[in-house]
Design an enzyme around this catalytic site. Sequence first.
Site, short mmCIF file in Angstrom:
data_model
loop_
_atom_site.label_atom_id
_atom_site.label_comp_id
_atom_site.label_asym_id
_atom_site.label_seq_id
_atom_site.Cartn_x
_atom_site.Cartn_y
_atom_site.Cartn_z
N GLU A 99 0.78 -1.24 0.00
CA GLU A 99 0.00 0.00 0.00
C GLU A 99 0.81 1.29 0.00
O GLU A 99 0.24 2.38 0.09
CB GLU A 99 -1.01 0.02 1.17
CG GLU A 99 -2.03 -1.11 1.08
CD GLU A 99 -3.16 -1.01 2.09
OE1 GLU A 99 -4.19 -1.68 1.87
OE2 GLU A 99 -3.01 -0.29 3.09
N ASN A 100 2.13 1.22 -0.15
CA ASN A 100 2.92 2.45 -0.07
C ASN A 100 2.85 3.29 -1.33
O ASN A 100 2.86 4.53 -1.26
CB ASN A 100 4.37 2.12 0.28
CG ASN A 100 4.50 1.55 1.67
OD1 ASN A 100 3.59 1.66 2.48
ND2 ASN A 100 5.63 0.93 1.96
#
Length: 823
Positions: A427-428
């Site tokens: 999710e970065n």
Amino acid sequence: MTKQSRSLDSGWTLRLAGGAAPAEVAGLRDEAVPAQVPGCVHADLLAAGLIPDPYRDLNELEVAWAGRADWRYDTALAEAPPGFERTDLVFDGLDTVARVLLDGQELGRTRNMHRSYRFDVTGRVRDGSALSVMFTSAYTEAESLRERLGARPNEYPEPFNYIRKMAASFGWDWGPTLVTAGIWRPVRLESWSTARLASVRPLVTVTGADGRIEAHVELERTASGADRELTLTIEAAGHTAVQAVSSGSTVIVLEVPGPELWWPRGYGDQPLYDCVVTLSDAGRVLDRWERRVGFRTVELDRSPDEHGTAFTLRVNGQPIFARGVNWIPDDALPARVTPERYRRRLVQAAEAGVDLVRVWGGGIYEDRAFYDACDELGLMVWQDFLFACAAYPEEQPLRGEIEAEARENVTRLSPHASLVLWNGNNENLWGFRDWGWEPRLAGDSWGEGYYLGLLPRVVAELDPTRPYQAGSPWSGSWDHHPNDPAHGPSHFWEAWNRRDYGDYLGHVPRFAAEFGWQAPPAHATLREWLGDDPLASTSPGMLHHQKAEDGNGKLDRGLAHHFTVPCDFDQWHYLTQVNQARAIATGVAHWRSHWPVCGGTVVWQLNDCWPVTSWAAIDGAERLKPLYHELRRLYADRLLTFQSRDGARVLAADNQSPEPWQGTAVVRRLRADGTGLAEEHVPFTVPPRSVALLPLTAEVAEIKDAAGELLVADAGGLRDVVLGGPDKEFGYPPAELDLRLDVSGGTLMVVITARAFVRDLLLQADRLGPAATADRGLVTLLPGESVTITVSGLPAADAARLDAAAVRSALFCVNAAEGASRP
């Protein structure tokens, strides 16, 4: 002389080395307690009775000081065996910031939980030599680096992105904050002469019908072995190759004609071959490396098409709809997870129909036992590199640690046939674009150089046999939104956070890599770990064991879409578990019906690391939630569900089995009292690994009375049921049930016959006894239908004492929750 290895896992003690501590623990500065190695400080303090169990009640808060203290482990060594040129002290894992001392002299320092460390102690180990490991608090290291490098965005209020340590140690929306320290993996002395195998990295490939093992070998030599020509031998599948080696790096190749192929479960067998690499000097064995390997090919189809960009795994050329689960560390104190526990959990996954397990990036690179079990069970492994939900600085010393960590773990895991995908982060890339990171960073590094530069380079160099994906979610480039469902893997959290699970029906992703719905753990788990009396959704222990932001609010709003407000805790507990199962069923069934456009679903999550209200199918006490049983239905080879296409109701017959599925579906429109209104027989033939969408006549498919009608489809022992409207608006009849109990030893057979339509009947077996389990979850019965539920795990005397009234007290159904009588 062959290398000798001696375990140093016994004889350790633990003492406090710095930082504030409660009075009962402060004495550890002068007087140590026994330490378990592998292990951690929290487990040792718990075993010594110096802290309360952090999993119980609100005790997590009472032990928070331990994560900010410094600690010291000590042991005494026996003399190293004579006759060897070199002796090394080897730590497979130190958590995390440590100084290693031998007889008071520093051997080195560590700052990465995810690496091993080796120190030359030749000639320095004598009887009684003192070995000490001094651990500095992970907070001290992380906060110091944050001060030096500058603040970076982080979705949690802890500095885990500044230290190479399990991020979830600092707490998560399903986990406690237990910032561990300790010797968390084995430690040993290794004695050797001439040369040793520093690493072996087998690249296993298949071309046509033949296999090939290309073993990349790194040697470490002593001074006497520096100029010697040594011999490498590789053996596998009854074949052998021998090669002279004079340099420190070499490649030895073994051709294996016609090996049996390794397949994911459900697609074939999982043959594994012992692969042995031996290092010799003039016929004398110096070192030996052994693993099991499997022959298969794996590709990730990312082809552009009319729907966007594909994301489909192919094993041995076979495209696969991935039936996956996300895996988190199985214990917040990960050193406690044994090989037996890994196998239990992964067998449970396989028995639920799972064929892919994603190792999530906020945890750890798991123990070899995890990957060995996946190899044997045919569970494909999607392995995240360890980055999650935060911006990670790319400056030193982090960058060097991250490259060393990646190189070691790619090498370590490369033998495993089950490993099919490397993933750069969780999710970065999405966070940078959508969570307000970009303006806050103002040009500071945040990890993009890892995911799009360093990590793909390491994988291309060390493991070109497997695909690499920069992140999850990730659309493949900045040309598309990182979480664009049309391109690559997507995460679906709006349904849980802000909407309802019907939101899943508005998307057809190329791959659903994360989605989930919360529910509390089993009733017996709550009674075992919480002292709340009475239990309530808002009682102190329940609230503390709910780590998601506004978690209970989201649970209650999720219920409100479908059910009336529960009248007591038991109904709330039951209905939230029903809602969890239905939410996942809605997503999985919809997305399965869109195969091959959608390449798979990976449910968040399989397991828990402590007793908590969470998205897991198996709770923190290893009890199965109704969701687990629902996964068995959803991930079976064949699934029959009502779906919608172009505004019309259809029947989806999903056949992921290797054989054609031929049959006739019986579709009925019924009144709530069981009266038949319309019926249709729909013959079908579905090829292997395919989905057929069966049109239905309006007479059957269109419900006329939303509050009083339902649809039922049956085929091949499978069933789907759809109500005309939400449960809270449906005219449920009283739940009239007949029970018959048959007892044999500790096994209880409960035969239930419905005299009226009964929706989502559940026997909570743990209410009959804390070790009791039922062989099925939610069951819907039409009038006159029966089901047999087998309950195991009861003491024979307790099972014999049970009567119908006791069993009825453990039965729940939606009819009763919506105002009809108790079953």
